[in-house]
Design a protein around this motif. Structure first.
Motif, short mmCIF file in Angstrom:
data_model
loop_
_atom_site.label_atom_id
_atom_site.label_comp_id
_atom_site.label_asym_id
_atom_site.label_seq_id
_atom_site.Cartn_x
_atom_site.Cartn_y
_atom_site.Cartn_z
N THR A 244 0.69 -1.24 -0.12
CA THR A 244 0.00 0.00 0.08
C THR A 244 0.92 1.18 0.04
OG1 THR A 244 -1.69 -1.23 1.21
CG2 THR A 244 -1.85 1.30 1.12
N GLY A 245 1.84 1.44 0.82
CA GLY A 245 2.73 2.37 1.23
C GLY A 245 3.59 2.54 0.00
N VAL A 246 4.28 1.93 -0.52
CA VAL A 246 4.97 1.90 -1.76
C VAL A 246 4.48 2.33 -2.98
CG1 VAL A 246 6.83 0.74 -2.95
CG2 VAL A 246 7.16 0.44 -0.66
N SER A 247 3.10 1.61 -3.41
CA SER A 247 2.45 1.86 -4.36
C SER A 247 1.97 3.34 -4.34
CB SER A 247 1.10 0.90 -4.47
OG SER A 247 0.04 1.21 -5.56
N ALA A 248 1.53 3.82 -3.11
CA ALA A 248 1.09 5.11 -3.03
C ALA A 248 2.36 6.03 -3.26
CB ALA A 248 0.69 5.33 -1.74
N ALA A 249 3.42 5.69 -2.72
CA ALA A 249 4.60 6.66 -3.05
C ALA A 249 5.11 6.56 -4.33
CB ALA A 249 5.84 6.07 -2.22
N GLY B 82 5.94 -8.60 2.27
CA GLY B 82 7.14 -9.36 1.69
C GLY B 82 7.23 -10.79 2.38
N ARG B 83 6.27 -11.39 3.01
CA ARG B 83 6.39 -12.72 3.52
C ARG B 83 4.89 -13.47 3.22
NH1 ARG B 83 8.03 -12.98 8.66
NH2 ARG B 83 9.20 -11.07 8.29
N ASN B 84 3.89 -13.00 2.17
CA ASN B 84 2.82 -13.48 1.93
C ASN B 84 2.87 -14.61 1.12
OD1 ASN B 84 2.08 -12.54 -0.94
ND2 ASN B 84 2.61 -10.74 0.40
N GLY B 85 1.80 -15.41 0.58
CA GLY B 85 1.80 -16.46 -0.38
C GLY B 85 2.30 -16.15 -1.66
N GLY B 86 2.06 -14.83 -2.09
CA GLY B 86 2.27 -14.67 -3.42
C GLY B 86 1.23 -14.93 -4.27
N GLN B 87 0.13 -14.94 -3.90
CA GLN B 87 -0.99 -15.29 -4.74
C GLN B 87 -1.83 -14.22 -5.33
OE1 GLN B 87 -3.35 -18.70 -3.46
NE2 GLN B 87 -1.64 -20.00 -3.47
N ILE B 88 -2.09 -13.94 -6.56
CA ILE B 88 -2.76 -12.87 -7.10
C ILE B 88 -4.18 -13.22 -7.46
CG2 ILE B 88 -2.75 -11.01 -9.03
CD1 ILE B 88 0.24 -11.78 -9.27
N ASN B 89 -4.95 -12.51 -6.67
CA ASN B 89 -6.58 -12.77 -6.98
C ASN B 89 -7.20 -11.60 -7.24
OD1 ASN B 89 -7.35 -15.73 -5.72
ND2 ASN B 89 -5.65 -14.67 -4.39
N LEU C 199 -2.98 -3.37 -13.01
CA LEU C 199 -1.96 -2.46 -12.66
C LEU C 199 -0.70 -3.01 -12.22
CD1 LEU C 199 -1.31 0.35 -11.63
CD2 LEU C 199 -2.12 -0.09 -9.20
N LEU C 200 -0.68 -4.31 -11.48
CA LEU C 200 0.52 -4.98 -10.74
C LEU C 200 1.14 -5.26 -12.25
CD1 LEU C 200 0.39 -7.82 -8.20
CD2 LEU C 200 1.41 -8.24 -10.62
N ARG C 201 0.34 -5.95 -13.20
CA ARG C 201 1.06 -6.24 -14.40
C ARG C 201 1.80 -5.09 -15.22
NH1 ARG C 201 -3.44 -10.23 -15.09
NH2 ARG C 201 -2.55 -12.19 -14.62
N ARG C 202 1.17 -4.20 -15.14
CA ARG C 202 1.76 -3.17 -15.84
C ARG C 202 2.97 -2.48 -15.37
NH1 ARG C 202 -3.57 -1.15 -16.17
NH2 ARG C 202 -3.16 0.70 -14.85
N ARG C 203 2.81 -2.50 -13.97
CA ARG C 203 4.11 -1.78 -13.32
C ARG C 203 5.34 -2.97 -13.30
NH1 ARG C 203 1.36 0.29 -7.76
NH2 ARG C 203 1.10 2.44 -8.58
N ALA D 177 -2.65 -7.90 -4.88
CA ALA D 177 -3.11 -6.91 -6.16
C ALA D 177 -3.76 -5.75 -5.37
CB ALA D 177 -3.89 -7.61 -7.01
N LEU D 178 -4.84 -6.26 -4.25
CA LEU D 178 -5.64 -5.21 -3.87
C LEU D 178 -4.94 -4.14 -3.41
CD1 LEU D 178 -8.57 -4.42 -3.58
CD2 LEU D 178 -8.94 -6.01 -1.50
N ALA D 179 -3.95 -4.36 -2.51
CA ALA D 179 -3.09 -3.40 -1.60
C ALA D 179 -2.23 -2.45 -2.49
CB ALA D 179 -2.19 -4.03 -0.75
#
Length: 421
Positions: free
Chosen positions: A37-42, A66-73, A105-109, A366-368
């Protein structure tokens, strides 16, 4: 939280260390929290030409990002019916469309900033029990009614083409996927810094004050005077957000990483898709680029040492994949997920200068990132998306850690009983 070494840290790309905040600094916007959330906003604000200072108590990506499952929903974690009840059909559809845009957005970045994070497409939702097959098909039909055409149904037999495990059925969502979350976040941080954002680590915020002219944010060795403040600590925001506003409770979640499995990895999951089951207390897992199995779940009311759950998690993994009955985890770690009672995210304002977003309820990859973009847009005059999410209502949570632990334990017991049906 007891911070155990993670496989993500061991496999992360090199990243610059950021200094601790010292002295007095000024910014247009101060952000507290160095996660998605924070880095995306920055990044969004820096690209818009705003002077941005981000303060992280530990290191970028230390928390759940930095420690989650890495799954994109795609979509929030709540049922679509919850959105309709609270917002009405038209605005519920807008929230769904925004959440799908969060994945894009995630994919574009990733593409725009050349972020090496093992991004791949495909996530499987699988039915553990026969009664869940109808629920799975209803879920697929409800999303197809929203013009989401990324879903494929597989019955028990055909599912074996994708996943060699004992499930009743599955739906492949080609709009979702998985990635290395820490490498993705570090790539976002590099992009934000390249656009002019200032990032500070080891800069735990002690308090903040809002007045008619701005916001003062104080750490142990410095302070920031800014026009606006974003609180992006999510499960780790602590007392920086008044408990009357903090409509979530932190739930412990744990992940283990096996040793590289070699050819066995592709035999277990031929599709190499990420997988999540349909229980209330879920198992979720995926293969890494070096053929480890990351296996997660085992929600906990208390924030304890992951090794206490090692035997339980090994048993769960072996029940899914009997071939791994003798496999242990080379890495085992935990983190806190911010869960709201409705499972919908919580966006809000405090006064005229402070915004926050949190409570992604296990679906924040993705949501954050979308939330960070929407918070940033709200601060530069395009608040429609933020205000839409901010209309979602959330019950109060009980104040005080002891009472929250008791409530969490009762809730988890209820979910376990429901999963046994």
């Amino acid at each position: 939280m007891i911070a155990q070494p993670t496989w993500y840290q061991a496999s992360a790309h090199s990243a610059p260390a950021h200094p601790a905040l010292s002295g007095e600094r000024r910014a247009d916007v101060c952000i507290v929290g160095g996660g998605f959330t924070g880095v995306s906003a920055a990044l969004e604000l820096a690209q818009a030409g705003r002077r941005v200072i981000l303060l992280e108590a530990e290191q970028i990506g230390w928390g759940c990002s930095g420690r989650n499952g890495g799954q994109i929903n795609p979509g929030p974690a709540c049922d679509y019916a919850t959105l309709v009840r609270q917002l009405g059909a038209a605005d519920a559809r807008k929230v769904w469309a925004l959440s799908v845009e969060g994945v894009e957005l995630l994919r574009r970045r990733v593409a725009e900033h050349a972020i090496d994070c093992d991004l791949k497409a495909g996530i499987l939702l699988v039915a553990n029990k026969l009664r869940q097959v109808d629920e799975l098909q209803q879920w697929q039909a409800s999303l197809q009614a929203l013009d989401y055409q990324q879903l494929e149904f597989y019955d028990r037999a055909s599912l074996q083409q994708l996943l060699r495990a004992d499930y009743q059925a599955g739906v492949m969502d080609w709009g979702g996927g998985d990635l290395h979350p820490l490498n993705y976040l570090l790539g976002l941080a590099r992009a934000a810094q390249a656009c002019g954002a200032e990032l500070f680590e080891r800069s735990r915020v002690l308090d903040w004050q809002q007045d008619a002219l701005g916001v003062t944010v104080r750490s142990s060795h410095g302070q920031v005077r800014a026009e606006q403040l974003i609180l992006a600590g999510n499960a780790y925001v602590g007392k920086l957000l008044p408990w009357t506003q903090r409509r979530f409770m932190p739930i412990g979640s744990y992940i283990g990483a096996t040793a590289p499995l070699g050819d066995l990895a592709g035999q277990l999951i031929p599709s190499r898709a990420a997988v999540c089951d349909m229980n209330h207390l879920i198992d979720y897992y995926r293969l890494t680029a070096d053929n480890r199995l990351l296996f997660g779940g085992r929600a906990s009311a208390r924030d304890g040492h992951p090794n206490r759950l090692r035997a339980v998690m090994r048993t769960r993994m072996a029940q899914v994949f009997p071939a791994l009955a003798e496999q242990d985890f080379e890495y085992l770690w935990g983190g806190q997920v911010a869960m709201t009672a409705t499972k919908a995210p919580q966006f809000g304002r405090i006064g005229s200068r402070v915004l926050f977003a949190q409570g992604y309820s296990g679906q924040g990859v993705a949501l954050a990132g979308l939330a960070g973009q929407l918070v940033a847009q709200a601060l530069i005059g395009r608040a429609q998306g933020f205000d839409l999410f901010a209309r979602l209502r959330h019950p109060l949570v009980p104040p005080g850690a002891p009472l929250q632990v008791a409530v969490r334990a009762l809730a988890l017991l209820w979910y376990r009983l429901r999963d046994m049906r």
